[in-house]
Design a protein around this motif. Structure first.
Motif, short mmCIF file in Angstrom:
data_model
loop_
_atom_site.label_atom_id
_atom_site.label_comp_id
_atom_site.label_asym_id
_atom_site.label_seq_id
_atom_site.Cartn_x
_atom_site.Cartn_y
_atom_site.Cartn_z
N GLY A 148 0.77 -20.61 -41.07
CA GLY A 148 0.87 -19.49 -41.40
C GLY A 148 1.83 -18.96 -40.35
O GLY A 148 2.39 -19.36 -39.47
N ALA A 149 0.19 -18.34 -39.61
CA ALA A 149 1.28 -17.66 -37.88
C ALA A 149 1.52 -18.78 -37.09
O ALA A 149 1.59 -18.57 -36.05
CB ALA A 149 0.44 -16.22 -37.52
N ALA A 150 0.62 -20.15 -36.89
CA ALA A 150 -0.02 -20.89 -35.79
C ALA A 150 1.29 -22.29 -36.94
O ALA A 150 0.55 -23.16 -36.60
CB ALA A 150 -1.03 -21.20 -35.69
N VAL A 151 2.74 -22.10 -36.19
CA VAL A 151 3.96 -22.72 -36.57
C VAL A 151 4.77 -22.96 -34.95
O VAL A 151 4.76 -21.86 -34.71
CB VAL A 151 4.33 -22.08 -37.87
CG1 VAL A 151 3.56 -22.63 -38.94
CG2 VAL A 151 5.14 -20.91 -37.69
N SER A 152 4.63 -24.00 -35.15
CA SER A 152 6.07 -23.67 -34.45
C SER A 152 7.54 -24.46 -35.43
O SER A 152 7.59 -25.15 -36.23
CB SER A 152 6.47 -25.11 -33.37
OG SER A 152 5.05 -25.21 -33.05
N THR A 153 8.59 -23.49 -34.53
CA THR A 153 10.13 -22.88 -35.66
C THR A 153 11.49 -23.30 -34.92
O THR A 153 11.12 -23.01 -32.87
CB THR A 153 10.36 -22.43 -36.41
OG1 THR A 153 9.82 -21.13 -35.33
CG2 THR A 153 9.45 -22.20 -37.22
N ARG A 154 12.49 -23.96 -35.12
CA ARG A 154 13.40 -24.19 -34.02
C ARG A 154 14.08 -23.04 -34.44
O ARG A 154 15.25 -22.72 -35.38
CB ARG A 154 14.10 -25.14 -33.91
CG ARG A 154 13.68 -25.77 -33.77
CD ARG A 154 14.63 -27.97 -33.43
NE ARG A 154 14.00 -28.52 -33.54
CZ ARG A 154 12.89 -29.62 -33.52
NH1 ARG A 154 12.09 -29.19 -34.44
NH2 ARG A 154 12.58 -30.24 -32.88
N PRO A 155 14.17 -21.30 -33.98
CA PRO A 155 14.47 -19.89 -34.47
C PRO A 155 15.62 -19.94 -33.95
O PRO A 155 16.68 -19.15 -34.70
CB PRO A 155 13.79 -18.55 -33.97
CG PRO A 155 12.64 -19.48 -32.71
CD PRO A 155 13.02 -21.22 -33.02
N PHE A 156 16.38 -20.53 -33.17
CA PHE A 156 17.99 -20.45 -33.01
C PHE A 156 18.89 -21.30 -32.86
O PHE A 156 18.83 -23.06 -32.75
CB PHE A 156 17.85 -20.48 -31.17
CG PHE A 156 17.05 -18.83 -30.32
CD1 PHE A 156 17.15 -17.78 -30.85
CD2 PHE A 156 16.16 -19.79 -29.72
CE1 PHE A 156 16.06 -16.80 -30.29
CE2 PHE A 156 15.08 -19.07 -29.26
CZ PHE A 156 14.52 -17.39 -29.52
N ALA A 157 19.71 -21.41 -33.61
CA ALA A 157 20.91 -22.19 -34.30
C ALA A 157 21.39 -23.04 -33.60
O ALA A 157 21.97 -23.06 -32.79
CB ALA A 157 21.85 -20.90 -35.34
N GLY A 158 21.22 -24.62 -34.23
CA GLY A 158 21.76 -25.73 -33.35
C GLY A 158 21.44 -25.83 -32.00
O GLY A 158 21.26 -26.54 -30.95
N VAL A 159 19.69 -25.58 -31.86
CA VAL A 159 19.51 -25.71 -29.97
C VAL A 159 17.79 -25.86 -30.69
O VAL A 159 17.34 -26.00 -31.06
CB VAL A 159 19.38 -24.19 -29.45
CG1 VAL A 159 18.32 -23.96 -28.03
CG2 VAL A 159 20.06 -23.17 -29.84
N ASP A 160 18.12 -27.38 -29.40
CA ASP A 160 16.62 -28.00 -30.07
C ASP A 160 15.67 -27.60 -28.79
O ASP A 160 14.76 -28.28 -28.11
CB ASP A 160 16.46 -29.69 -29.08
CG ASP A 160 15.84 -30.39 -29.62
OD1 ASP A 160 14.80 -30.46 -30.35
OD2 ASP A 160 15.92 -31.38 -29.21
N ALA A 161 14.79 -26.69 -29.40
CA ALA A 161 13.79 -25.80 -28.65
C ALA A 161 12.67 -25.52 -29.85
O ALA A 161 13.04 -24.46 -30.60
CB ALA A 161 14.51 -24.65 -27.95
N ARG A 162 11.43 -25.92 -30.11
CA ARG A 162 10.56 -26.16 -30.91
C ARG A 162 9.05 -24.68 -30.36
O ARG A 162 9.00 -25.37 -29.66
CB ARG A 162 10.07 -27.18 -31.28
CG ARG A 162 9.06 -27.83 -32.50
CD ARG A 162 9.12 -28.63 -32.73
NE ARG A 162 8.05 -28.52 -34.13
CZ ARG A 162 6.67 -28.78 -34.68
NH1 ARG A 162 6.34 -28.72 -33.12
NH2 ARG A 162 6.59 -28.91 -35.35
N LEU A 163 9.63 -23.73 -30.47
CA LEU A 163 8.31 -22.74 -29.78
C LEU A 163 7.32 -22.46 -30.76
O LEU A 163 7.70 -22.46 -32.04
CB LEU A 163 9.53 -21.27 -30.43
CG LEU A 163 10.54 -21.60 -28.56
CD1 LEU A 163 11.52 -22.16 -28.82
CD2 LEU A 163 11.47 -19.90 -28.35
#
Length: 523
Positions: free
Chosen positions: A47-62
């Protein structure tokens, strides 16, 4: 995703929605020996409690939508054997301001001595700090007494009042608008604003709103863990929902993603849940249905009358920086200022003006917001190369921007609001925040913004309301039922944020719905 034949059986419980509350309920019920099916519309749980890599090609899991943890009881973590940890923040908040023509601010953190000195520098005396200590001593005692009740059956109002055993605190938090209490206790506009912000997160209200929705919001923000502390989830918010999904699966629950529930039919003793997938339609039967979606969605699924419309009022912004920006207030290290909650345009008068402008149908001229940097406390969300190069994440939560302001042209208003929000931040920086933004693999700045309408589109939050509807008092009222999860259908329970004592990343509605079901006898 399980094959369609796996969904054709009858389950003890079907859970609609695989957010963190639905997963909590699934894990408890499966561990109790019940057969459980979770149907999730999206291609992943959380749901809303997820981590994603929103920026293409960038290894940051927000942590993309929800950021911090306060209301999650350790009991749930222990009961379900979750591999999940949080880290405390050494700084609670930093609030910049200009006084007498020079940049300064209030840093709350680093020990009581530093906090006292910060108050005295800002306000020129001891009175405001002493008031701060008294006020948060009072809220701390309330937190100790209220928080443990969240995973018990709902207390009666009089019972909770007796448990708190402090008539002044009861009046301040439960009976009079929080603005009255703030103005009685504090004189400095900035200090008043810092206190008020906890009453406005995701809640569009004035400090003196007679509905007391701001008081209910404030209460849930100061009781978490029995202390009111807001902690950083190690590995990002997705670490929690990944652990919950693993716990549910290991206990035997079936988690079916890509399954959108379209109808619930029930006679109060058994139910059929119809769903659709990319391959077609299907249905599954159960004795009980637990709904992690909003009350509005529940009504649509069952054909019941729709509840009052809900409306969110926040801007959410995720950023990745090459470096933290320098501050105009050179007395404060940016690593301290951004590790806590960095308040922007949140003086008491500023908050009142912003609310009045938004209520009149205009974007606030000085949009209030607050920021924190997850990666300062938990660098594991960054790839090793980014961490070594000093990259940092920033997450911003804007206030007083109700969904109604975006209906005419969501994209244009989002752009305008983001620009003015960042301008308010820049007023306290020695360099523009845009100069610090990292670039993604396509050369675009690493920043994304979500309005209430975007949240409604992405997550089906009604009106973008992060709590699904106005928060409720944590005691029984007419129609709330024993656990605060009951609905007009005997075998349908609400296990999402719209339940009594719902809202925030807590798992409390999921726990309470599971307990309510386990108390029932199947004839």
């Amino acid at each position: 995703m399980p094959a369609a034949t796996e969904l054709s059986r009858t389950y003890d419980a079907i859970i609609v929605g695989g957010g963190h509350n639905g997963l909590v309920a699934a894990a408890y019920l499966a561990r109790a020996g019940r057969t459980v099916l979770v149907l999730e519309r999206l291609g992943r749980t959380g749901g809303a409690a997820v981590s994603t890599r929103p920026f293409a090609g960038v290894d940051a899991r927000l942590s993309r939508y929800s950021y911090l943890v306060s209301l999650l009881p350790r009991k749930i973590v222990r009961d379900l054997g979750l591999d999940f940890r949080v880290r405390g923040r050494t700084v609670s908040s930093y609030t910049p301001v200009e006084r007498d023509g020079r940049p300064t601010g209030l840093l709350v953190g680093g020990g009581e001595r530093r906090i006292r000195e910060a108050f005295e520098r800002l306000t020129g005396g001891k009175t405001e700090y002493q008031a701060w200590r008294r006020f948060y001593g009072m809220t701390g005692r309330v937190a100790e007494r209220v928080f443990p009740t969240l995973t018990d059956p709902l207390p009666e109002r009089a019972e909770l009042r007796r448990r708190i055993d402090d008539e002044a605190a009861w009046r301040a938090l439960f009976e009079e608008p929080i603005g009255v209490t703030i103005e009685e206790n504090f004189t400095d506009d900035l200090v008043r604003g810092v206190v008020l912000t906890d009453a406005l997160i995701g809640t569009f209200a004035d400090a003196h709103d007679t509905s007391l929705r701001q008081n209910r919001c404030f209460l849930y923000h100061i009781i978490g863990g029995g202390t009111g502390a807001w902690d950083v989830p190690v590995g990002g918010m997705g670490a929690l929902t990944d652990a919950l999904a693993a716990a549910a699966r290991s206990a035997g629950a079936v988690l079916a993603t890509g399954h959108e529930v379209v109808r619930i039919e029930t006679d109060g003793r058994s139910a059929e849940v119809a769903y659709r997938t990319a391959d077609g339609e299907g249905a599954a039967a159960a004795r009980h249905v637990l709904v992690g979606a909003s009350p509005q969605e529940l009504a649509a699924l069952t054909g019941d009358p729709a509840p009052e419309p809900a409306e969110g009022a926040q801007l959410k912004v995720n950023m990745l920086l090459k470096r933290l920006p320098r501050l105009r207030d050179t007395a404060v290290d940016p690593r301290e200022a951004f590790s806590g909650t960095f308040h922007i345009a949140e003086g008491y008068g500023q908050l009142a003006t912003a609310h009045a402008q938004a209520a009149a149908g205009r974007l606030p001229a000085a949009p209030p917001s607050e920021i924190y940097c997850h990666s300062l406390t938990d660098p594991t969300i960054l790839g090793r190369d980014l961490a070594e190069r000093g990259y940092q994440t920033l997450t911003l939560f804007g206030l007083h921007t109700p969904a109604r302001l975006f209906t005419a042209d969501n994209d244009a208003v989002r752009e305008e609001l983001l620009k003015s929000t960042l301008a308010q931040l820049d007023a306290h920086l020695a360099e523009p925040i845009t100069d610090c933004l990292a670039l993604d693999a396509d050369g675009r700045p690493c920043i994304e913004a979500k309005t209430p309408l975007d949240l409604e589109q992405d997550l089906r939050l009604p009106g973008g309301n992060i709590f699904h509807r106005d928060l409720s008092w944590p005691y029984a009222q007419d129609g709330t039922g024993r656990w605060g999860v009951e609905t007009r259908h005997a075998n349908v329970l609400l296990c999402g944020a719209g339940a009594v004592r719902g809202g925030g990343v807590s798992g409390v509605p999921g726990h309470n719905a599971a307990m309510a079901l386990l108390e029932q006898r199947d004839d």
